[in-house]
Write a protein that holds these residues in place. Sequence first.
Motif, PDB file in Angstrom:
ATOM      1  N   ASP A  78      26.262  82.043  20.421  1.00  0.00           N
ATOM      2  CA  ASP A  78      25.966  83.013  19.366  1.00  0.00           C
ATOM      3  C   ASP A  78      26.228  84.440  19.839  1.00  0.00           C
ATOM      4  O   ASP A  78      26.558  85.312  19.047  1.00  0.00           O
ATOM      5  N   GLU A  79      26.102  84.666  21.154  1.00  0.00           N
ATOM      6  CA  GLU A  79      26.231  86.024  21.684  1.00  0.00           C
ATOM      7  C   GLU A  79      27.570  86.305  22.349  1.00  0.00           C
ATOM      8  O   GLU A  79      27.993  87.459  22.402  1.00  0.00           O
ATOM      9  N   ARG A 125      28.244  75.717  30.077  1.00  0.00           N
ATOM     10  CA  ARG A 125      29.032  76.519  31.005  1.00  0.00           C
ATOM     11  C   ARG A 125      28.332  77.839  31.298  1.00  0.00           C
ATOM     12  O   ARG A 125      27.716  78.430  30.405  1.00  0.00           O
ATOM     13  N   PRO A 126      28.439  78.303  32.522  1.00  0.00           N
ATOM     14  CA  PRO A 126      27.887  79.629  32.822  1.00  0.00           C
ATOM     15  C   PRO A 126      28.647  80.684  32.022  1.00  0.00           C
ATOM     16  O   PRO A 126      29.870  80.613  31.900  1.00  0.00           O
ATOM     17  N   LEU A 127      27.916  81.622  31.467  1.00  0.00           N
ATOM     18  CA  LEU A 127      28.522  82.654  30.615  1.00  0.00           C
ATOM     19  C   LEU A 127      28.320  84.027  31.230  1.00  0.00           C
ATOM     20  O   LEU A 127      27.435  84.225  32.063  1.00  0.00           O
ATOM     21  N   PRO A 128      29.126  84.997  30.803  1.00  0.00           N
ATOM     22  CA  PRO A 128      28.956  86.360  31.316  1.00  0.00           C
ATOM     23  C   PRO A 128      27.573  86.907  30.993  1.00  0.00           C
ATOM     24  O   PRO A 128      26.989  86.580  29.954  1.00  0.00           O
ATOM     25  N   GLN A 129      27.064  87.734  31.885  1.00  0.00           N
ATOM     26  CA  GLN A 129      25.808  88.442  31.644  1.00  0.00           C
ATOM     27  C   GLN A 129      26.128  89.687  30.807  1.00  0.00           C
ATOM     28  O   GLN A 129      26.986  90.478  31.191  1.00  0.00           O
ATOM     29  N   LYS A 168      33.656  90.166  20.626  1.00  0.00           N
ATOM     30  CA  LYS A 168      32.971  89.546  19.480  1.00  0.00           C
ATOM     31  C   LYS A 168      33.533  90.095  18.162  1.00  0.00           C
ATOM     32  O   LYS A 168      33.602  89.383  17.166  1.00  0.00           O
ATOM     33  N   ALA A 169      33.976  91.359  18.189  1.00  0.00           N
ATOM     34  CA  ALA A 169      34.578  91.989  17.006  1.00  0.00           C
ATOM     35  C   ALA A 169      36.088  91.723  16.930  1.00  0.00           C
ATOM     36  O   ALA A 169      36.783  92.349  16.131  1.00  0.00           O
TER      37      ALA A 169
END
Length: 133
Positions: free
Chosen positions: A123-124, A4-8, A21-22
């Motif tokens: 992961d990001e 899937r396309p992910l945010p930049q 992420k936190a």
Amino acid sequence: MSARPLPQLTGLSAAFYAFCKARELRFQRCSGCAAWRHVPRERCGECGSPEFTWERSSGRGRLFTWVVATRSMHPAFPSEPPLAPAVVETDEGVRLVTEVVGCAPAELQIGLPVEVVFEDVSDEVTLPKFRRL
Ligand SMILES: [Zn+2]
């Protein structure tokens, strides 16, 4: 299946997703007029101030609207089961495009109370999604 396309993860968007992420849902809040805003941007749409802080959201809100997509328009998104991209309005009045998880599209209704959950999609990148309260 394609990924899937992910945010930049650049600029202010990188900061927004670092909070996700936190496991924190935070939005910009104007230091000049206290207006909340999303998507992340440099200046307040209400007063034009460039000053802001990242304030924590309650993580709760209501389903504002949604659409059921029964036909995929991108190979990364399957048509079965149907996807239901949604807009949630948080208690702060911020609206964001998201997905209500754990709830069939037929069960969605305007005003449905929801709370944020976080889904690690790489992961990001961690995406804020919502579940029914
Ligand atoms: Zn402002």
